[in-house]
Design an enzyme around this catalytic site. Structure first.
Site, short mmCIF file in Angstrom:
data_model
loop_
_atom_site.label_atom_id
_atom_site.label_comp_id
_atom_site.label_asym_id
_atom_site.label_seq_id
_atom_site.Cartn_x
_atom_site.Cartn_y
_atom_site.Cartn_z
CG LEU A 192 -1.93 -1.11 1.75
CD1 LEU A 192 -2.65 -1.23 2.37
CD2 LEU A 192 -2.49 -1.59 0.24
CD GLU A 193 4.37 2.58 -1.84
OE1 GLU A 193 3.99 3.45 -0.93
OE2 GLU A 193 5.02 1.45 -1.77
CG LEU A 194 -1.77 3.82 2.33
CD1 LEU A 194 -2.44 3.93 3.45
CD2 LEU A 194 -2.58 3.81 0.63
#
Length: 488
Positions: free
Chosen positions: A216-218
């Site tokens: 997850l690249e938030l």
């Protein structure tokens, strides 16, 4: 465009890719290099079409900016992966204890299989191509879900990728939120999502049903700190670039600014001067990006209205106030023609004197608004940061090596930049990823290859096997004594 309800189409595409992955579970080095070469050539052929499509989707985005912040980094990353791939693919020797000799330990990096990649709207080319390169380098089949907010770019990417790869290797979708939910629910061998923290939670929940590993690249609120020893002119220019590239619609843009009290006033002047130097009035319309969607424009308008109502001081770095740039057409019948041509253009807005409860200090801004707070003791900043969700990036502007070390020791963030903004993401050999609310896992560089590979442990034993000494029955008293001696 894909039909709204196409879960069957998604499942069929996934099944075809599963079959292809089983047929070629370990593509060799030559095949992977050919794949990356086809992708590189296709990108180079479509550079002009991609910059035109990006501008159409944003309403206005400079072709030169798109080349610099999306296409060039994507091509550089691709070239780096190609150069390093042979070394990364080699089995890795690992230590073998004398207790298990003669034997060999190795780690083999095997493709995971079918990888899903969910792409956001803010960097629709770079954030599609960069993970795609890593997944192909690792030998996987890939399904891409592009954002419905970038239709022109999607058409260009689909055409480009369909020419370069069969659908069994790379498949592209760009439907609505219902399709995105169905996409995340597929039993991928790995799923990478780039986007908001709120949607990231839903993606992770969907993936959990299949025990799908996720990256997850938030985002989050990435702070920047300007110490009293900072070189203000240089710092201001780099901060303005970092905040205003893509009109602030960047997950690692400085979200808010802590400034040492003695340099606050001179820094404010430098920030305004830097903006006008980088985006002079006669070039603003050509070089500065629009807010991508009407939804984004309305959000910026609401955030600034709430800040003004809370008594904040708002300094526009453009030639007019923020109200002028974000005015509704029925708010002011005297709007000039230039304003009517640029409904989503918002120059940098500096915001001071905000209460801590204000949304600008609580929510990720994702636009050209920069809240600024002052501090007297750096310990106060560290205390504040430790109470906040961990950000994707943290920036410090200071020449003080001791202070730089303090920042590294007293803060958590996905990445750190000293005396610069954004550039840590463009480094080919540095991992990119968040921590906690700003993400899980990392890619870019070798970390991308590792993320999309399974590290398979391999233990190879010869025919002579002294390890039999640990087999039962345990009747050898001399061996029992020797083992107890070793344990001591």
């Amino acid at each position: 465009m894909q039909p709204a309800d196409n879960s069957l189409e998604l499942q069929q595409a996934f099944s075809r890719q599963q079959g292809a992955a089983r047929a070629t579970p370990y593509p060799n080095y030559q095949q992977r290099q050919q794949d990356l070469d086809r992708l590189e050539q296709a990108l180079k052929i479509e550079l002009h079409q991609l910059t035109t499509a990006l501008s159409a989707d944003f309403g206005k985005r400079s072709a030169e900016e798109s080349l610099r912040i999306e296409l060039l980094p994507a091509l550089q990353n691709l070239a780096y992966q190609r150069k390093q791939l042979k070394g990364w693919m080699k089995p890795e020797r690992r230590h073998t204890s004398w207790l298990f000799q003669p034997a060999r330990n190795r780690v083999h990096y095997q493709p995971k299989g079918v990888v899903g990649i969910v792409v956001p709207w803010n960097y629709p080319v770079f954030l599609a191509i960069s993970p795609l390169v890593a997944a192909l380098a690792a030998g996987n089949k890939v399904m891409l879900k592009l954002s419905e907010d970038t239709p022109a770019t999607n058409r260009c990417l689909r055409q480009l990728l369909n020419k370069a790869f069969p659908a069994e290797q790379v498949a592209v979708f760009d439907g609505d939120a219902a399709q995105a939910a169905a996409f995340a629910a597929l039993p991928f061998d790995h799923l990478l999502f780039t986007g908001s923290t709120a949607v990231g939670r839903k993606v992770m929940q969907a993936a959990a049903a299949n025990l799908t590993p996720v990256t997850l690249e938030l985002g989050g609120k990435s702070p920047a700190i300007v110490a009293k020893d900072a070189k203000l002119t240089v710092s201001a220019e780099r901060l303005v670039f970092g905040k205003c590239a893509n009109a602030g619609q960047t997950c690692v843009a400085p979200d808010y600014l802590w400034v040492a009290e003695p340099v606050l006033e001179p820094l404010l002047a430098e920030l305004q001067a830097a903006f006008r130097r980088l985006y002079p009035a006669e070039r603003l319309e050509h070089d500065y990006s629009w807010l991508c969607t009407e939804r984004q424009r309305q959000r910026m308008r609401s955030l600034l209205q709430q800040a003004e109502q809370a008594g904040a001081t708002i300094i526009s770095c453009g030639e007019a106030s923020w109200q002028h740039y974000l005015a509704e057409q029925d708010d002011d019948q005297t709007l000039d023609k230039q304003q009517q041509r640029n409904p989503r253009l918002l120059p940098l807005q500096l915001v001071l004197n905000l209460p801590e409860s204000n949304p600008l200090l609580q929510e990720e801004i994702f636009g050209p608004i920069l809240p600024i707070r002052s501090y007297q003791q750096i310990e106060h900043v560290f205390a504040w940061l430790q109470q906040q969700p961990r950000p994707l990036a943290l920036y410090l502007f200071s020449q003080d090596a001791k202070l730089q070390q303090q920042v590294l020791l007293h803060s958590h963030s996905g990445g750190v930049g000293f005396n610069d903004c954004l550039m840590q993401v463009a480094q080919d050999d540095l991992p990119f990823g968040g921590i906690g609310a700003s993400g899980i896992g990392a890619y870019h560089g070798k970390e991308g290859f590792l993320t999309f590979s399974h590290a398979k442990a391999v233990h190879a034993k010869g025919w002579w096997h002294p390890g039999k000494l640990i087999y039962p029955p345990y009747t050898h008293q001399w061996l029992n004594k020797a083992l107890r001696w070793l344990l001591r």
